[in-house]
Structure formats: C-alpha cells, structure tokens
Design a protein around this motif. Structure first.
Motif, PDB file in Angstrom:
ATOM      1  N   GLY B  83       0.881  -1.124  -0.037  1.00  8.45           N
ATOM      2  CA  GLY B  83      -0.288  -0.081  -0.280  1.00  8.45           C
ATOM      3  C   GLY B  83       0.968   1.169   0.146  1.00  8.45           C
ATOM      4  N   ASN B  84       0.624   2.138  -0.114  1.00  9.17           N
ATOM      5  CA  ASN B  84       1.281   3.540   0.144  1.00  9.17           C
ATOM      6  C   ASN B  84       1.614   4.354   1.221  1.00  9.17           C
ATOM      7  OD1 ASN B  84       0.713   4.008  -3.153  1.00  9.17           O
ATOM      8  ND2 ASN B  84      -0.600   4.837  -3.060  1.00  9.17           N
ATOM      9  N   PRO B  85       2.396   4.789   1.099  1.00  3.98           N
ATOM     10  CA  PRO B  85       2.702   5.731   2.784  1.00  3.98           C
ATOM     11  C   PRO B  85       1.241   6.466   3.410  1.00  3.98           C
ATOM     12  CG  PRO B  85       3.264   6.806   0.720  1.00  3.98           C
ATOM     13  CD  PRO B  85       3.080   5.687   0.251  1.00  3.98           C
ATOM     14  N   GLY B  86       1.411   6.186   4.598  1.00  3.44           N
ATOM     15  CA  GLY B  86       0.244   6.380   5.500  1.00  3.44           C
ATOM     16  C   GLY B  86      -0.962   5.837   5.081  1.00  3.44           C
ATOM     17  N   THR B  87      -0.825   4.547   4.630  1.00  5.75           N
ATOM     18  CA  THR B  87      -2.253   3.457   4.556  1.00  5.75           C
ATOM     19  C   THR B  87      -2.272   2.506   6.275  1.00  5.75           C
ATOM     20  OG1 THR B  87      -0.804   2.654   3.053  1.00  5.75           O
ATOM     21  CG2 THR B  87      -2.401   3.220   2.425  1.00  5.75           C
ATOM     22  N   GLY B  88      -1.619   2.928   7.230  1.00  7.62           N
ATOM     23  CA  GLY B  88      -1.865   1.934   8.354  1.00  7.62           C
ATOM     24  C   GLY B  88      -1.762   0.607   7.953  1.00  7.62           C
ATOM     25  N   LYS B  89      -0.439   0.158   7.524  1.00  7.37           N
ATOM     26  CA  LYS B  89       0.775  -1.160   7.428  1.00  7.37           C
ATOM     27  C   LYS B  89       0.755  -1.581   8.298  1.00  7.37           C
ATOM     28  CE  LYS B  89       2.643   0.099   4.010  1.00  7.37           C
ATOM     29  NZ  LYS B  89       2.867   1.596   3.300  1.00  7.37           N
ATOM     30  N   THR B  90       1.521  -0.634   9.722  1.00  5.97           N
ATOM     31  CA  THR B  90       2.527  -0.913  10.760  1.00  5.97           C
ATOM     32  C   THR B  90       0.737  -1.042  11.470  1.00  5.97           C
ATOM     33  OG1 THR B  90       4.129   0.786   9.825  1.00  5.97           O
ATOM     34  CG2 THR B  90       4.182   0.070  12.590  1.00  5.97           C
ATOM     35  N   THR B  91      -0.266  -0.069  11.671  1.00  3.43           N
ATOM     36  CA  THR B  91      -0.610  -0.230  12.913  1.00  3.43           C
ATOM     37  C   THR B  91      -1.690  -1.689  12.686  1.00  3.43           C
ATOM     38  OG1 THR B  91      -0.952   2.069  12.426  1.00  3.43           O
ATOM     39  CG2 THR B  91      -2.843   1.635  13.735  1.00  3.43           C
ATOM     40  N   VAL B  92      -2.077  -2.365  11.777  1.00  2.04           N
ATOM     41  CA  VAL B  92      -2.828  -2.949  11.594  1.00  2.04           C
ATOM     42  C   VAL B  92      -1.475  -4.319  11.734  1.00  2.04           C
ATOM     43  CG1 VAL B  92      -3.844  -4.772   9.582  1.00  2.04           C
ATOM     44  CG2 VAL B  92      -4.024  -1.950   9.375  1.00  2.04           C
ATOM     45  N   ALA B  93      -0.159  -4.101  11.555  1.00  2.00           N
ATOM     46  CA  ALA B  93       0.168  -4.992  11.959  1.00  2.00           C
ATOM     47  C   ALA B  93       0.511  -5.112  13.303  1.00  2.00           C
ATOM     48  CB  ALA B  93       1.815  -5.030  11.242  1.00  2.00           C
ATOM     49  N   LEU B  94       0.306  -4.214  14.399  1.00  2.75           N
ATOM     50  CA  LEU B  94       0.391  -3.941  15.483  1.00  2.75           C
ATOM     51  C   LEU B  94      -0.905  -4.904  15.857  1.00  2.75           C
ATOM     52  CD1 LEU B  94       1.553  -1.363  17.252  1.00  2.75           C
ATOM     53  CD2 LEU B  94       1.780  -2.956  17.907  1.00  2.75           C
ATOM     54  N   ARG B  95      -1.893  -4.344  15.072  1.00  2.00           N
ATOM     55  CA  ARG B  95      -3.852  -5.447  15.656  1.00  2.00           C
ATOM     56  C   ARG B  95      -3.477  -6.714  15.483  1.00  2.00           C
ATOM     57  NH1 ARG B  95      -6.757  -1.424  16.708  1.00  2.00           N
ATOM     58  NH2 ARG B  95      -5.444  -0.096  17.836  1.00  2.00           N
ATOM     59  N   MET B  96      -2.365  -6.892  14.624  1.00  2.00           N
ATOM     60  CA  MET B  96      -2.680  -8.294  14.337  1.00  2.00           C
ATOM     61  C   MET B  96      -2.585  -9.110  15.285  1.00  2.00           C
ATOM     62  SD  MET B  96      -3.942  -9.431  11.645  1.00  2.00           S
ATOM     63  CE  MET B  96      -3.996  -9.394   9.658  1.00  2.00           C
ATOM     64  N   ALA B  97      -1.381  -8.802  15.596  1.00  2.00           N
ATOM     65  CA  ALA B  97      -0.121  -9.010  16.432  1.00  2.00           C
ATOM     66  C   ALA B  97      -1.437  -9.417  17.599  1.00  2.00           C
ATOM     67  CB  ALA B  97       0.520  -8.788  17.004  1.00  2.00           C
ATOM     68  N   GLU B  98      -1.763  -8.824  17.968  1.00  2.00           N
ATOM     69  CA  GLU B  98      -3.151  -8.895  19.410  1.00  2.00           C
ATOM     70  C   GLU B  98      -4.148 -10.273  18.781  1.00  2.00           C
ATOM     71  OE1 GLU B  98      -4.449  -5.154  20.946  1.00  2.00           O
ATOM     72  OE2 GLU B  98      -5.502  -6.527  22.294  1.00  2.00           O
ATOM     73  N   ILE B  99      -4.529  -9.796  17.541  1.00  2.00           N
ATOM     74  CA  ILE B  99      -5.547 -10.770  17.344  1.00  2.00           C
ATOM     75  C   ILE B  99      -5.394 -12.368  17.448  1.00  2.00           C
ATOM     76  CG2 ILE B  99      -7.137 -11.579  15.408  1.00  2.00           C
ATOM     77  CD1 ILE B  99      -7.201  -8.606  14.845  1.00  2.00           C
ATOM     78  N   LEU B 100      -3.916 -12.181  16.482  1.00  2.00           N
ATOM     79  CA  LEU B 100      -3.911 -13.520  16.540  1.00  2.00           C
ATOM     80  C   LEU B 100      -3.560 -14.414  17.955  1.00  2.00           C
ATOM     81  CD1 LEU B 100      -1.290 -13.625  13.603  1.00  2.00           C
ATOM     82  CD2 LEU B 100      -3.914 -14.145  13.749  1.00  2.00           C
TER      83      LEU B 100
END
Lengths: 138, 307
Positions: B83-100
């Motif tokens: 995705g383009n810069p600033g589309t929330g990739k890192t934020t979602v990755a952080l969330r993903m860790a919690e969800i998993l």
C-alpha cells in the motif's frame, strides 16, 4: 556416575517440555538466559564455555530451546546447562542454573590420596574424563 | 486463549452427533472486542478488515474442528501488506499481533518491527547470526519487516540481503507455529521484489493490499486524531480542513494519514504561537480549539507546494 549440579540436581533429567516451562518461568521474571557447555565436569569448575551470546529481550521460550538443541547437536558429548541471570540491582547474579545435556557415558571421579607429613592424608577428586585433553574426553 | 480452551475442552453431547456452538467460542475468545476496536479506530480499509475477519473465522472454526477430533493443520499466516505511504500498514500489523494472540495462534502477541539494517550484516558471516538473533526475538510473536524490498538488491551481486532472505524462508517454513512474518512495502516495489524471489511469494498465504483513503475517510481520520490529541475544531474549521485535504491530495508526496497527521501537527504549532501572541489569560477551551486561521496559514492554500 551421573553428574548432578544446579537447581534441579535432585531430579531426573528434564524433558524438553519441562525445560520449556522452566525457561518460561525465567522469562516471566525478566531474567536473561544463556547456554553453556563443558567437558570438564568437576563441581568446582565454574568456567564453562558460552554457547553464543546470553539472550536478552527474548519473549518466548522457543528461541532459547532452539539454542539448547543447537548446542546439544554441536556438542553431543559435553555437559550443557541453561543459566538464568537476574540483572536486578543488588542481585546481579545467576538465579537458576540446570543441566540439560550430558554425555552418553560418564566415567565418574577418582579419589586421590596424598600422603603428607606426619601420616596426614589430603584427599582430592579428579574426573577420569580429564585424563585426556580437552575436546577428546567423552 | 485460556478461556477459549476451557470452553473447547468441554464435550458437548456424544462424539458423532454432538453440536458445537461457534457463537460461544467466539465470545469466549474475546476476539469480538479486538475486531470492534479495529472498526472503531481504523477508518476505511474495508478489504483489510474483511481479510482479518476471514482469518479470525478460520482460526475459530479450526479450534472447534480440533475439538471435534478433525484434522487441523495450522494454517500458514505469513502476510504481505502492500500500500501507499500512510495507509496504516504498521498499525494493522500491531493489531494483527494482538488478534492472533487472542485466537491462540501465537503464544506471546508481541511485535518485533525490523528493517533491512536489523537483518543484514556488514561483512561475510555477519548476516546469518544477525538474522537468527532477530528471529529468536520474534518467536512467539509477529516479525514485521518494513520496506522488505530493500532486502534484495539485484544491482549488487555481493549483497548479503539474499542470505537474510534464505534464512527467513527456511524459518518461515520450519518454525511456522513459532512465528508469523509480515512483510510490508509499497506495492510496485514489493511486486518486483517477489518476482525476483518467487520462493518467498509462494510461502506467503495472504497478500493484502491497503487502498488509499478517500477525502471523507481522511477527514474522519483527522477527527479521530484530534480526539486522541485532545484538540477540537468548530464546524467551519472542519470545512476548511476538508478543503485542505482536497487540495493536499492533488499535490505531490501525499502520504495519506501521515500527511494529515503532519498538517495537524503544524496547525498545533500555529495555534501555540497564536495563543502565545495573545498573552491573555486562557481558558481550557482556548487551549483545545484549533481555529480556521491556524489551518488557513498553510502553504497548501496559497502556493500549491508543501512539504
């Protein structure tokens, strides 16, 4: 003769699952773990060799168990132990240390008597394994 | 997972004809909370959220299957975020860790974020231990490799990046239940990266594309940010912000949510100067309110060039 030392010296050898739980306990307390090995099993030998670096900042036991297995594989005929170091101010020493690997055959220790002046006898123990040079002992 | 596994080990009826309550499992895993939070805190990103829901559903169904004594191979959950810069990739990755973690797929739920520098060494024989060290740290959690395409530099045949990729591949295959690897980067560059490393691409089950935000979504993000920073805007100022976003989107180097954050940060600076110039006694509302002039002063409205 089965050499025992460290925290669980009174127990039979731990299984991998048990080692994992112990490591988990150490990590929960924030201790840094390290793996060491030696082929000089004398109880007063405090200078074991480090296998890799001490592991700080680890969250999960799987990484440490892997290091333990790598060490056992590299040195199948050495003693391997896991140490847990507590860096808390005032403690700054090992909290836990237990053997996780040992050679197939452990020849044990011989008792040497030294006859000193006036019929005095000095006793010392010596591992049979150390008759041979380091690296060829087991 | 504790609550969930308690729930799961309780047998329901006899083996063949027993029924399994998915709803029950869903509630006890408390995944719903995380998903709702995701909906609340992340604006837009519909395809991403859908994929996360799918993965959650699969893991929940898998845990029920396990209870029914059916075969469940742990699914491969390595992911690739483009995705383009600033589309929330890192934020979602952080969330993903919690969800998993909530779903019991990973044991610890921490995220280790690294870039090329953390994996690739400077001289021969330096890369492998360095990469292994990072992998060890990430075990039980998620390894997030930002701008992963930098790992591979085709123009330099002596580059050690390839070595890091090989170790990564090996670990992704052999220690699948110990860690989840998430790669992230800009779309076109990631595609080129995968084309030159086909083995890597095929080992990643989930390729998720993060779409750009629409103007409305960006405004919603701005409001969310203001709320988090404890600032406020009047309705008119919000209209100005909408206009700002429209103009800013057309200019070069637009980085979605990150540009919005920067704009708000600059508005805060101007607000602070304005309050300082006034030298009057301030109310709490004064301290919170961002006025239209704080935004209007931006170069976006005048020159059409901005940083």
């Amino acid at each position: 003769m089965r050499v025992t030392q460290g925290t669980f010296s009174f127990l039979p050898d731990l299984t991998d699952a048990q080692i994992t739980s112990q490591i988990e306990y150490c990590l929960k307390n924030g201790w840094a773990l390290s793996v060491e090995y030696t082929d000089d099993p004398h109880p007063r030998n405090t200078y074991w060799d480090m296998f890799g670096m001490p592991m700080f900042d680890l969250k999960d036991a799987a990484g440490i168990l892997r290091e333990v297995n790598a060490c056992r594989e590299t040195f199948p005929n050495h003693y391997v132990k896991v140490n847990a170091f507590d860096a808390t101010r005032g403690t700054e020493s090992l909290r836990l240390s237990f053997i996780v690997g040992r050679p197939e055959k452990e020849p044990g220790f011989g008792l040497t008597r030294q006859e000193a002046a006036g019929r005095q006898v000095h006793y010392t123990t010596r591992s049979y394994a150390t008759d041979r040079p380091a690296g060829e002992r087991y | 997972m504790n609550a969930a596994s308690d729930q799961l080990t309780r047998p329901v009826g006899d083996a063949e004809h027993s029924t399994f309550d998915l709803e029950d499992v869903f509630h006890s895993s408390r995944v719903g909370e995380v998903l709702d939070e995701l909906d609340r805190q992340l604006v837009g990103l519909a395809p991403v959220k859908q994929r996360i829901r799918d993965i959650s559903a699969l893991l929940l169904v898998d845990s029920v299957r396990r209870q029914a004594g059916l075969n469940t191979d742990a699914p491969s959950l390595h992911m690739n975020f483009t995705g383009n810069p600033g589309t929330g990739k890192t934020t979602v990755a952080l969330r993903m860790a919690e969800i998993l973690h909530r779903l019991g797929y990973i044991r610890k739920g921490h995220l280790v974020a690294v870039t090329r520098d953390d994996l690739v060494g400077q001289y021969i024989g330096h890369t492998a231990p360095k990469t292994r060290e990072v992998l060890k740290r990430a075990m039980g959690g998620v390894l997030f490799i930002d701008e992963a395409y930098y790992l591979y530099r085709p123009e330099n045949e002596r580059d050690y990046g390839q070595e890091a990729i090989e170790i990564l591949l090996q670990e992704m295959e052999n220690h699948r239940d110990d860690l989840v690897v998430i790669l992230a980067g800009y779309k076109d560059r990631m595609e080129r990266f995968f084309r030159s490393n086909p083995g890597l691409s095929s080992r990643i089950a989930h390729h998720i594309d993060f779409p750009d935000y629409s103007a409305d979504e960006l405004l919603a993000i701005a409001q969310l940010m203001l709320q988090q920073m404890q600032y406020a805007m009047s309705a008119e100022t919000l209209e100005t912000l909408r206009e700002y976003i429209r103009l800013r989107q057309m200019q070069p180097h637009f980085a979605n949510a990150r540009s919005i954050r920067n704009a708000l940060d600059r508005a805060r600076l101007r607000q602070a100067s304005r309050l300082f110039a006034k030298k009057a006694s301030l109310t709490k509302a004064d301290l919170m309110m961002i006025e239209e002039e704080d935004l209007r002063a931006s170069r976006v409205f005048t020159a059409g060039i901005t940083s």
